[in-house]
Design an enzyme around this catalytic site. Structure first.
Site, PDB file in Angstrom:
ATOM      1  N   ASP A   1       0.823  -1.064  -0.029  1.00 47.45           N
ATOM      2  CA  ASP A   1       0.008   0.030   0.081  1.00 47.45           C
ATOM      3  C   ASP A   1       0.981   1.178  -0.085  1.00 47.45           C
ATOM      4  O   ASP A   1       1.889   1.234   0.722  1.00 47.45           O
ATOM      5  CB  ASP A   1      -0.832   0.103   1.242  1.00 47.45           C
ATOM      6  CG  ASP A   1      -1.841   1.262   1.254  1.00 47.45           C
ATOM      7  OD1 ASP A   1      -3.001   1.077   0.603  1.00 47.45           O
ATOM      8  OD2 ASP A   1      -1.384   2.196   1.589  1.00 47.45           O
TER       9      ASP A   1
ATOM     10  N   ASN B   1      -2.990  12.651  -4.737  1.00 47.34           N
ATOM     11  CA  ASN B   1      -4.251  13.001  -5.497  1.00 47.34           C
ATOM     12  C   ASN B   1      -4.944  14.582  -4.982  1.00 47.34           C
ATOM     13  O   ASN B   1      -5.166  15.327  -6.115  1.00 47.34           O
ATOM     14  CB  ASN B   1      -5.300  11.886  -5.130  1.00 47.34           C
ATOM     15  CG  ASN B   1      -4.864  10.587  -6.038  1.00 47.34           C
ATOM     16  OD1 ASN B   1      -4.259  10.745  -6.867  1.00 47.34           O
ATOM     17  ND2 ASN B   1      -5.297   9.586  -5.380  1.00 47.34           N
TER      18      ASN B   1
ATOM     19  N   ASP C   1      -2.285   8.715 -10.918  1.00 46.48           N
ATOM     20  CA  ASP C   1      -2.228   7.408 -11.867  1.00 46.48           C
ATOM     21  C   ASP C   1      -0.750   7.013 -12.452  1.00 46.48           C
ATOM     22  O   ASP C   1      -0.346   6.265 -12.491  1.00 46.48           O
ATOM     23  CB  ASP C   1      -3.325   7.936 -12.885  1.00 46.48           C
ATOM     24  CG  ASP C   1      -4.820   7.897 -12.507  1.00 46.48           C
ATOM     25  OD1 ASP C   1      -4.779   7.313 -11.518  1.00 46.48           O
ATOM     26  OD2 ASP C   1      -5.580   8.409 -13.507  1.00 46.48           O
TER      27      ASP C   1
ATOM     28  N   GLU D   1      -4.670   2.321  -4.405  1.00 45.52           N
ATOM     29  CA  GLU D   1      -3.294   2.048  -4.097  1.00 45.52           C
ATOM     30  C   GLU D   1      -2.657   0.860  -3.574  1.00 45.52           C
ATOM     31  O   GLU D   1      -1.563   0.932  -3.237  1.00 45.52           O
ATOM     32  CB  GLU D   1      -2.498   3.172  -3.379  1.00 45.52           C
ATOM     33  CG  GLU D   1      -3.053   3.396  -1.888  1.00 45.52           C
ATOM     34  CD  GLU D   1      -4.236   3.921  -1.510  1.00 45.52           C
ATOM     35  OE1 GLU D   1      -4.470   4.300  -0.488  1.00 45.52           O
ATOM     36  OE2 GLU D   1      -5.006   4.019  -2.536  1.00 45.52           O
TER      37      GLU D   1
END
Length: 539
Positions: free
Chosen positions: A395, A403, A412, A438
């Site tokens: 993770d 973001n 992305d 993620e």
């Protein structure tokens, strides 16, 4: 009305002129043939060897259209009366004319009814119809009636049956010899004379030269002492067969006519190879001989011609069939090629669809569903083999900040860029998939505790050293990893639950670290033994 009728006059005159020309042609031919028959085909005993006029009229009836026939019949009757008047009373000349024209008309009607309106000697069945209705039936009927007229005239001491036979054979022989030749030549003139090749003309000339030589030697015999075995009329039968094979119907008819001319000329002089006690018997035997040559030669020529036409027709059908098969084969090949292309496109589409169904759209690695399916299959194999395995849950730390601060495109980009270092850190046979967001999951087949920890640490270091370039920003990230080892019996959900549990501990203990589920068990045991909260974690 007048303007509509003017164009018809030239056409009517044109047709009438053709009919008049046909009447004159047949009438003159009939008259000349009758004179030749009277002066050149009647023996000193008064017996006619053959009677050509009926053969000429029959040929005309078979050639010309139906509307010509009454006029041609009138011309024939007139010519018969003119030719017979000096030799017979008027009533008998009229009877002879009516007998000849009636019998010939009957034969022509039956022949054209059975074989078609445009009669020609191009089929064996046409030759058979001609033979039955002409020389056999028509000449026989004419002989019956004509013999009766001769009996009433009282000019002969021969019996009625002999008169019938003489008349019949004379008419029949003339029809066999002359009618096929006239009809074939007339059809040639109507269609335009064919262009004969030089070798054909040379072959015909040589054959007819041999016929003349052998014919002269065969019939020029005054007594049986002068007969030679190698010059017999049998050779002429063979030459007639050769003519049928090599020259066709026209050549065979011409050869038969040439042989008949030799036979008639020598028979009139009394020089023939037949040993008989009566001249009448020699005449009948010669007529039978000539009839056999005519029937065999012309019949064989018809048969060969029909076989050749059937062979040509079969060849045309074969060529058409080959062309059709080639066309169908080309169409099949086109369809097969098109189908192959469609199948290939479909296969590519299916491959793309299968890949799309099994691949995460953003990162290009296995998606959650495909990854879990592959791991489940691998676990079944490992369970049967008694091998071990491990799972690593990954993770990205503080991914939400990326973001929120730089936008989802930057997030992305981070997710795409970390795939390469992770893939470099694992083996090709290890399974790697994105679980969502993620989170990533790795399944290490056959990996024990030490190996799975080492792999997880390599991955952590690779991510830590990664710099993601996004526009003018350089993004550095870390990741937390949870490791769990499969016990060889538990289900897939349990293994991933343990890995997720270890991941939670890694994040809870400061992130950017590897935590193995075994650490939790050790800490629990240590906590129960020392009653304090110090935990062991991987460096």
């Amino acid at each position: 009305m007048m303007t509509g009728s003017k164009p018809e006059l030239p056409l009517r005159r044109y047709v009438d002129m053709h009919i008049i020309k046909s009447m004159l042609l047949v009438g003159i031919a009939y008259y000349v043939a009758a004179l030749i028959a009277i002066h050149q085909t009647i023996t000193p005993e008064g017996i006619a060897i053959l009677w050509p006029p009926n053969a000429i009229v029959l040929a005309a009836f078979l050639i010309y259209p139906f509307r010509y026939l009454p006029f041609i019949a009138a011309a024939g009757i007139t010519a018969e009366l003119v030719a017979s008047a000096p030799f017979f009373p008027l009533w008998s000349a009229i009877c002879f004319a009516l007998i000849n024209l009636s019998s010939v008309s009957l034969a022509a009607f039956l022949i054209r009814r059975k074989s078609g309106q445009n009669f020609n000697f191009d089929r064996l069945k046409n030759g058979a119809y001609f033979l039955v209705f002409g020389p056999f039936l028509s000449a026989s009927i004419a002989g019956m009636l004509g013999g009766g007229v001769y009996v009433f005239l009282g000019r002969t001491d021969t019996s009625y049956l002999s008169l019938w036979q003489i008349w019949w054979f004379g008419d029949a022989l003339a029809m066999l010899v002359l009618t096929p030749l006239i009809v074939v030549l007339a059809r040639w003139m109507q269609a335009g004379f064919p262009h004969f090749k030089l070798h054909f003309l040379l072959e015909a000339f040589l054959l007819w030269l041999v016929v003349i030589i052998i014919g002269y030697q065969s019939f020029n015999i005054e007594s049986s002492d002068n007969a030679y075995l190698f010059f017999t009329p049998v050779w002429l039968v063979f030459l007639g067969i050769v003519a049928a094979i090599r020259l066709g119907v026209a050549g065979a008819s011409t050869t038969v006519a040439l042989i008949t001319a030799f036979a008639v000329e020598h028979l009139l002089r009394g020089t023939h190879p037949l040993i008989v006690n009566m001249p009448q018997n020699a005449l009948l035997l010669t007529q039978e001989y000539l009839a056999i040559i005519a029937i065999v030669s012309i019949g064989l020529a018809l048969l060969i011609q029909e076989i050749a036409e059937q062979r040509d027709e079969l060849k045309r059908h074969e060529n058409a069939l080959k062309a059709q098969n080639q066309f169908l084969e080309e169409r099949v090949n086109e369809r097969t090629l098109a189908l192959k292309e469609v199948n290939q496109a479909l296969q590519h589409a299916n491959d793309r669809l299968a890949k799309s169904a099994a691949t995460d759209e953003l990162t290009g690695i296995a998606n959650r569903r495909h990854f879990l399916s592959e791991v489940e299959r691998e676990l079944q194999r490992l369970r049967l083999d008694g091998q071990t395995a491990s799972a690593i849950m990954i993770d990205i730390d503080h991914f939400k900040l990326v973001n929120d601060n730089l936008g989802h495109d930057a997030g992305d980009k981070v997710l795409r860029d970390i795939v390469e270092p992770i893939s470099q850190a694992i083996r090709p046979r290890d399974l790697f998939g994105r679980m969502g967001g993620e989170e990533f999951l790795i399944f290490l087949s056959g990996a024990d505790y030490d190996m799975s920890n080492a792999v997880a640490e390599r991955i952590r270091l690779a991510i830590e050293s990664l710099t993601v370039n996004y526009r003018e920003h350089q993004i550095n990230i870390t990741a937390s990893l949870g490791v769990a080892q499969w016990d060889g019996n538990s289900h897939l959900d349990e293994l991933f639950y343990q890995a997720d549990k270890a991941l939670y501990q890694a994040k809870n203990r400061g992130r950017n670290r590897v935590f193995n589920i075994t650490n939790i068990e050790s800490e629990n045991r240590s906590s129960r033994g020392s009653n304090h909260e110090d935990h062991f974690e991987l460096p």
